[in-house]
Scaffold this motif. Structure first.
Motif, PDB file in Angstrom:
ATOM      1  N   LEU A   1       0.858  -1.176   0.000  1.00 28.58           N
ATOM      2  CA  LEU A   1       0.000   0.000   0.000  1.00 28.58           C
ATOM      3  C   LEU A   1       0.894   1.225   0.000  1.00 28.58           C
TER       4      LEU A   1
ATOM      5  N   GLU B   1      -1.293   3.637   3.743  1.00 28.19           N
ATOM      6  CA  GLU B   1      -2.295   2.881   4.493  1.00 28.19           C
ATOM      7  C   GLU B   1      -2.610   3.640   5.767  1.00 28.19           C
TER       8      GLU B   1
ATOM      9  N   ALA C   1      -8.714   1.206   2.038  1.00 22.92           N
ATOM     10  CA  ALA C   1      -9.266   2.446   1.483  1.00 22.92           C
ATOM     11  C   ALA C   1      -9.560   3.492   2.546  1.00 22.92           C
ATOM     12  N   SER C   2      -9.102   3.246   3.794  1.00 22.62           N
ATOM     13  CA  SER C   2      -9.330   4.179   4.914  1.00 22.62           C
ATOM     14  C   SER C   2     -10.813   4.451   5.140  1.00 22.62           C
TER      15      SER C   2
ATOM     16  N   THR D   1      -7.517   3.733  -3.029  1.00 22.67           N
ATOM     17  CA  THR D   1      -6.195   3.482  -2.484  1.00 22.67           C
ATOM     18  C   THR D   1      -5.232   3.282  -3.636  1.00 22.67           C
TER      19      THR D   1
END
Length: 590
Positions: free
Chosen positions: A174, A177, A259-260, A274
């Protein structure tokens, strides 16, 4: 601790009466609880605790004393591995029990109903041990089963998917992240059980497999008995090996973290994105989570800028269409519109046009929802409705930024259309998209928005309708002869058919299906286009508010190719098949 549904053992009316006789309940409380049970179907013990008639610990203490059976507080008990191995997972889940400890010839088993003699006898016969049953709450047993069997089964599920796909788990990094918002029991349990790694690998494998297959989207859907995974490849969804249903929530939680998004929110739709690094290539994922009846559905749109074709010649336009397109996008001012449904390649066409126009002496600004690909040298703005940044408000602000060229992701309403027209009338070139079925239909759509015909005729330069047809796999491509009657049924003119007869035959192509194209016979897609150039004759018809059929008739007399005709050219050139022409252009037949 307030119990969830089904947390306490099934307490009968007889035990309820014993509770009353022992002074732990009043007759009125028991009657009220029994009435509530009749209406809700919830277990009596749960209702007693929910209503505050008796504390959970007192209830279990009473049951333990009454029947001379020990109560096991499972969250505080260290369960031994050999006790877990003694009972298969399917049996543990079926009867809601779990082995706690094994000593010599005795297996201690936690059960919600330790008085069930039939189950106790079956366990003894199955395991070969004497069974000592202890009380435990239903919820605690379920949590223990998930905790102690979960890590093993998640690894097995991953291995099973790897076996089916003949693949391997690639490392996916990522790029950013962030800490996910909210709590979320799934992630907490994953960490406690130590099974986070297999779940993460399962998600990584799914994403990596989709990218290897050149998929545009990944669909992860909850089903009644299983999770369903599908990849959209060349515009068509293809089923893929999927994990068991019980891992669905954990997989969704992992994707939300990437994707938070809020992993504790399961009632509302969520959208995020993301960025991943896979094999030294940067990939953008646009993620949408939608709550459905059986759970949350996730769709991940894969945006790979390395695969973005920005040469006009790669769009698949016929020579006459390419000439009109190139001329109109280089006009100093006016509006060019690209139309088609979602997934028809409109964004790629717009980006290709911008790549041609992107020069040091030109100021280009775009407003998009969302920004799909970042283009160097172009100022790109993303729509943000939460702060009031819409297509209309962004476009209005752009006019104060001294732009030469403006790209609007989509024109959806009169306000945006009127601002675009005003920009075109004051010397700007505007590129945008509309959702219509064909090029002439865009004129009707604009009129329905409330735009006056004279404003339309003074600014519109060109309307492009487009679709994508799948191309035949080059590895398994074969030629075959077809009868003219079949082509006549497609709406192809007899003269066009005769022009493509060679040596008295009509030869077309198709794919037989191979490993390279995953047995579909297709690999990749190419565009088909219908380009309506707004000339003086078309302007006169717009001013007369002529019916769409008249506009289409006039355009065809002036040389416009329809979507079906463009597709047929691809058919005779050996790019695609009869079936694909019918599938994509079925709505384009008069």
């Amino acid at each position: 601790m307030s119990p969830e549904k089904g947390f306490l053992p099934n307490i009968s009316r007889r035990i309820g009466d014993i509770l009353v006789n022992s002074g732990l309940l009043t007759p009125e409380q028991l009657s009220e609880a029994l009435e509530a049970q009749k209406n809700s179907g919830v277990k009596l013990g749960q209702i007693l605790v929910q209503k505050g008639f008796i504390e959970e610990k007192k209830l279990f203490g009473f049951l333990s004393k009454q029947f001379g059976i020990e109560f096991a507080d499972l969250p505080a008990v260290e369960i031994k591995e050999d006790a877990i191995k003694a009972i298969p997972e399917n049996i543990a889940r079926r009867f809601n029990l779990i082995g706690v400890e094994k000593k010599e010839h005795v297996l201690r088993v936690a059960m919600e109903d330790p008085l069930n003699i039939v189950v106790l006898d079956d366990l003894k016969m199955m395991t070969g041990y004497d069974i000592k049953a202890v009380f435990a709450s239903e919820g605690a047993i379920i949590s223990a089963i998930d905790k102690y069997y979960g890590a093993k089964t998640s690894k097995e599920a991953l291995d099973e998917i790897l076996k089916k796909t003949n693949g391997e788990v690639s490392e996916i990094e990522l790029v950013r992240e962030d800490q996910a918002k909210g709590g979320g029991e799934d992630i907490i349990l994953l960490e406690e059980k130590g099974e986070a790694a297999p779940i993460i690998k399962m998600v990584n494998l799914t994403i990596y497999s989709a990218i290897k297959a050149n998929a545009s989207d990944i669909h992860i859907e909850p089903g009644p008995k299983a999770t369903k995974v599908r990849f959209r490849i060349d515009g068509v969804l293809h089923p893929q090996p999927a994990p068991p249903k019980k891992f669905h929530n954990a997989i969704v939680s992992r994707i939300k973290i990437m994707a938070s998004l809020d992993i504790s929110e399961r009632r509302l739709p969520q959208d995020g994105r993301t960025k991943l690094m896979i094999d030294e290539k940067e990939i953008d994922l646009r993620i949408s989570v939608l709550p459905c009846g059986l759970g949350e559905k996730v769709v991940m749109r894969i945006l790979d800028s390395s695969g973005l074709k920005l040469r006009l010649e790669d769009l698949g336009m016929e020579p006459e269409n390419l000439a009109i397109f190139s001329k109109c996008i280089k006009h100093p001012h006016g509006i060019n519109l690209i139309t088609g449904p979602t997934g028809s390649g409109k964004s790629t066409t717009l980006y290709s046009a911008l790549a041609v126009l992107n020069e040091p002496g030109v100021n280009i600004i775009t407003i998009e929802d969302p920004i799909e690909y970042n283009l160097e040298g172009i100022n790109q703005v993303g729509v943000n409705a939460d702060v009031g940044l819409t297509f209309a408000s962004g476009l209005r602000s752009f006019l104060r930024q001294d732009p030469d060229i403006i790209m609007v992701g989509e024109i959806r309403d009169f306000e945006t259309m009127s601002i675009a027209i005003n920009a075109a009338m004051t010397g700007h070139l505007v590129l945008s998209t509309l959702h219509t079925n064909n090029a002439p239909g865009a004129i009707t759509r604009i009129v329905m928005m409330g735009v006056e015909p004279f404003l339309m005729t003074s600014t519109l330069l060109m309307i492009v309708a487009q679709r994508l047809v799948r191309t035949i796999c080059k590895n398994c491509k074969e030629m075959y002869e077809v009868k003219p009657d079949l082509l006549l049924g497609l709406g192809i003119s007899r003269s066009l058919i005769e022009n493509n007869i060679k040596n008295g035959k009509i030869i077309l192509s198709r794919g037989t299906g191979c490993e390279l194209c995953t047995k579909t016979g297709y690999k990749g897609r190419v565009g088909i286009h219908e380009i309506l150039e707004i000339n003086d004759e078309i302007r006169a018809l717009i001013m007369e508010k002529a019916h769409i059929s008249k506009i289409k008739e006039a355009a065809r007399k002036n040389g416009m190719l329809t979507l079906r005709e463009s597709a047929v050219r691809k058919l005779f050139a050996g790019y695609t098949t009869v079936e694909e022409v019918i599938r994509v252009t079925a709505s384009d037949v008069d």
